[in-house]
Every structure is written in C-alpha cells, then in structure tokens.
Design an enzyme around this catalytic site. Structure first.
Site, mmCIF file in Angstrom:
data_model
loop_
_atom_site.group_PDB
_atom_site.id
_atom_site.type_symbol
_atom_site.label_atom_id
_atom_site.label_comp_id
_atom_site.label_asym_id
_atom_site.label_seq_id
_atom_site.Cartn_x
_atom_site.Cartn_y
_atom_site.Cartn_z
ATOM 1 N N LYS A 224 0.859 -1.191 0.000
ATOM 2 C CA LYS A 224 0.000 0.000 0.000
ATOM 3 C C LYS A 224 0.891 1.235 0.000
ATOM 4 C CE LYS A 224 -2.420 -2.124 3.708
ATOM 5 N NZ LYS A 224 -3.360 -2.020 4.832
ATOM 6 N N GLY A 229 -0.725 5.012 -4.801
ATOM 7 C CA GLY A 229 -1.311 3.790 -5.347
ATOM 8 C C GLY A 229 -0.865 2.542 -4.608
ATOM 9 N N GLY A 254 -8.223 4.322 9.151
ATOM 10 C CA GLY A 254 -9.278 3.414 8.686
ATOM 11 C C GLY A 254 -9.149 3.118 7.198
ATOM 12 N N ASP A 257 -7.467 -0.359 6.534
ATOM 13 C CA ASP A 257 -8.360 -1.510 6.772
ATOM 14 C C ASP A 257 -9.387 -1.614 5.637
ATOM 15 O OD1 ASP A 257 -7.045 -1.575 9.279
ATOM 16 O OD2 ASP A 257 -8.495 -0.131 10.065
ATOM 17 N N ASN A 281 -8.164 0.389 -3.535
ATOM 18 C CA ASN A 281 -7.870 1.832 -3.528
ATOM 19 C C ASN A 281 -9.142 2.655 -3.356
ATOM 20 O OD1 ASN A 281 -5.103 1.613 -3.831
ATOM 21 N ND2 ASN A 281 -5.160 1.717 -6.063
ATOM 22 N N ASP A 293 -13.532 5.747 11.349
ATOM 23 C CA ASP A 293 -12.679 4.831 10.571
ATOM 24 C C ASP A 293 -13.433 4.187 9.413
ATOM 25 O OD1 ASP A 293 -10.881 5.330 12.636
ATOM 26 O OD2 ASP A 293 -10.341 3.214 12.890
HETATM 27 O O1 KDG Z 1 -6.542 0.979 11.465
HETATM 28 C C1 KDG Z 1 -7.320 1.798 12.312
HETATM 29 C C2 KDG Z 1 -6.907 1.534 13.691
HETATM 30 O O2 KDG Z 1 -5.581 1.940 13.849
HETATM 31 C C3 KDG Z 1 -7.688 2.244 14.749
HETATM 32 O O3 KDG Z 1 -9.051 2.024 14.652
HETATM 33 C C4 KDG Z 1 -7.233 1.894 16.124
HETATM 34 O O4 KDG Z 1 -7.252 -0.469 16.012
HETATM 35 C C5 KDG Z 1 -6.666 0.519 16.250
HETATM 36 C C6 KDG Z 1 -5.280 0.460 16.663
HETATM 37 O O5 KDG Z 1 -4.991 -0.455 17.395
HETATM 38 O O6 KDG Z 1 -4.467 1.267 16.264
#
Ligand code: KDG
Length: 315
Positions: A224, A229, A254, A257, A281, A293
């Site tokens: 990522k 890109g 977020g 994820d 993407n 998120d």
């Molecule tokens: O990817 C998002 C997460 O970083 C956030 O929701 C908090 O889960 C989390 C973390 O442990 O950082």
C-alpha cells in the site's frame, strides 16, 4: 463465513475542533478497531465476515456489538469481559497526520485468549485475517492469534496479515522478532513498504522487497502506497494501480483496513490482481472523507457504481 478476523474494537473520541488535545472541549464518539473496520468493510461489500473478540459490559461494548449487528457482521464469537472496553483519542494538529492516544492497557480485548478461538469456526472460513496489533495486546491475545493461525494453516484456510505496526505498542528493535513469524505463517501480506522494511530489517524497496517477502512463505504481497497507489505481486504475476483520486482528506485512519477489505473482497470473487487493487484503492479513498474509521466505506452497489466500466462485474 468468508472472512474471519479477531482483534480489539475501542471507543474513539474524535475532537469536534482541531488543535492540541488539552484545549479540545467537545468530542464526537465513534467506535473502531483495525479488524472491526475490516469486518464491516467486507460485509458492506457483500461477503460474509465474522469478528472474534472480547468486549466490556459497558456502553461502548454495547455500541460495538450494535454496530456490528447492524452491518451484518457475525458476532457469535464475541465474548464478554469484566474489564472495560478500550478507548482512544484522536488529535488533529494542522498539517500533520492525526495523532492517537490509547487508553487500552488491561482492556476487555486484552482478555482475549485461546479459549475464544473455536477451531471449527476458523476451519469454516475462506480467509483468516489477522493484524499485528492483536498479538501486542497481551500474552493471551498473542496466544489466541497463534491458535487461530495454526488451525487455519493445518486446514488450508488462507491467512491474510496486515502488520499494522503500532509503534505505541512495540519498540522498533522488537519488530522483527514478533512480526517475522507472523509473516512466514501467512499467505497474503497487505502492508506499507516501510512496515515490510522494518520487519525484514532491510532498506530494499519495490520489486526487490516483494521478492524477499515471497521468498519466506507468503504467496501474495500487496504493498500500500497511499496517494501513490498500490502494487500486488504473486508467485506468477505483478500488478500496479494508481490511487483513487481524493479531493480532501478529512482523516486517513481506517483507510488501510478499508483497502484490505476491498482487496480481499475482490480477490475472493476471483477478480484479477489489478482489479482487486482498484477496488482496494477505492474503499481506502472513501474512508478518508469522514472522521470515523469505517463510516465512509462503500457498499457493493456503491462501489460498482463508482468503478463503472472499471469493475469486472460491469464489463
Ligand atoms: O486501522 C485503524 C486503527 O488503527 C484504529 O481504529 C485503532 O485499532 C486501532 C489500533 O490499534 O491502532
């Protein structure tokens, strides 16, 4: 269930105005967590997902469960803990990435342990998705991840790993020791280039770095690169895709994820690596438009509409 994942969800306090945390008076409450976000992203994209965790018997735990139910995520393997649900605060300082402050030590999710992992549930999934956050919560949660991965490996369930290295939870020198075994036991790695470099202890990049990862176990590595890109390399092919254009980033947390959810949902549908990167993407980009998120992630119908002729299902 197509994708099973395990990890912590927390209440998130999002400042209503930017500036140093000590001057913020008002916060908007959200709930989030890397694997929780992914499970929602996958469900919105029309596949089935299940989230394994422990939540506190408090208002935040109730909200986490309610959100998951309303999003259609399977919560049959969410157990209660007498400990409080974890919490974190975001801080928005001009021109910087948001900072996060965790209040999660001794939280309900740190209570997660091997007893929470039902081998049949893992065996019934197409993909087990893990992140490097969960093993850092506690010894028992590390054992839970290990058990889930062992069951998946011995029964041929694909394991995807997003290292999601959180330097607030681990020292840089300790990273290879914890993360290398996770990478070696996984089939798919979804990561930022700097994370892979930290895990392998190397400065190499691009295709050389991808080859290094494929040499130690995984059969697919997805890198990522945010606004630059993403690329994907399997044992037989390589694909690259430009980022989805974003006018204004409200909050990037977020997005990673969402990217993972998009990639896995497309890949499980048999889309090519390039098409899977495109959906990944897109979902990542949608996440950046809102403060929460997961709230910005698209549904399957919305994603197909936005992708138009770029989606295999529309061709
Ligand atoms: O990817 C998002 C997460 O970083 C956030 O929701 C908090 O889960 C989390 C973390 O442990 O950082």
């Amino acid at each position: 269930v197509d994708i099973v994942t395990l990890g912590e969800a927390m209440a998130v306090m999002v400042p209503a105005s930017p500036g140093p945390l000590r001057h913020v008076r008002t916060f908007d409450k959200h709930v989030a967590g890397a694997e929780f976000n992914l499970a929602i992203g996958v469900a919105r994209l029309g596949l089935t997902s299940g989230w394994i965790s422990r939540i506190g018997q408090d208002g935040f735990g109730a909200e986490i469960l309610g959100v998951l139910r309303s999003e259609g995520v399977d919560v049959r393997h969410v157990n209660a803990s007498p400990r409080p649900t974890g919490l974190y605060f975001k801080e928005y300082l001009p021109g910087r990435e948001p900072h996060v402050y965790y209040y999660r030590t001794g939280s309900a999710a740190a209570d997660l342990g091997p007893a929470d992992i039902d081998p049949d549930y893992i065996r019934g999934a197409r993909v087990l998705h893990v992140t490097g956050i969960t093993p850092l919560l506690s010894q028992s949660s590390a054992q839970a991840v290990q058990k889930a991965m062992e069951v998946a490996r011995s029964s041929g369930v694909t394991i995807s790993l997003d290292p999601n290295i959180r330097f607030k939870l681990i020292d840089r020198q300790a990273v290879p020791g914890v993360f290398l075994p996770l990478v070696q036991a996984s089939d798919i790695i979804l990561a930022g280039e700097s994370e892979i470099q930290a895990i392998l202890g190397t400065a190499s990049s691009g295709e050389a770095l991808e080859q290094q990862i494929l040499g130690i176990g995984p059969r697919l590595v997805v890198t990522k690169r945010g606004s630059s890109g993403a690329s994907a390399r399997s044992l037989s092919e390589r694909a690259e895709e430009v980022a989805f254009p974003v006018q204004h980033v409200v909050d990037p947390i977020g997005a990673g994820d969402g990217f993972d959810a998009g990639f896995l949902a497309a890949w499980l549908r048999g889309w090519s690596l390039r098409d899977s990167l495109r959906l990944a993407n897109l979902v990542g980009a949608c996440a950046t438009g809102v403060h929460g998120d997961y709230e910005g992630y698209p549904t399957w119908g919305e994603a197909l509409t936005i992708l138009g002729g770029d989606a295999p299902d529309n061709r």
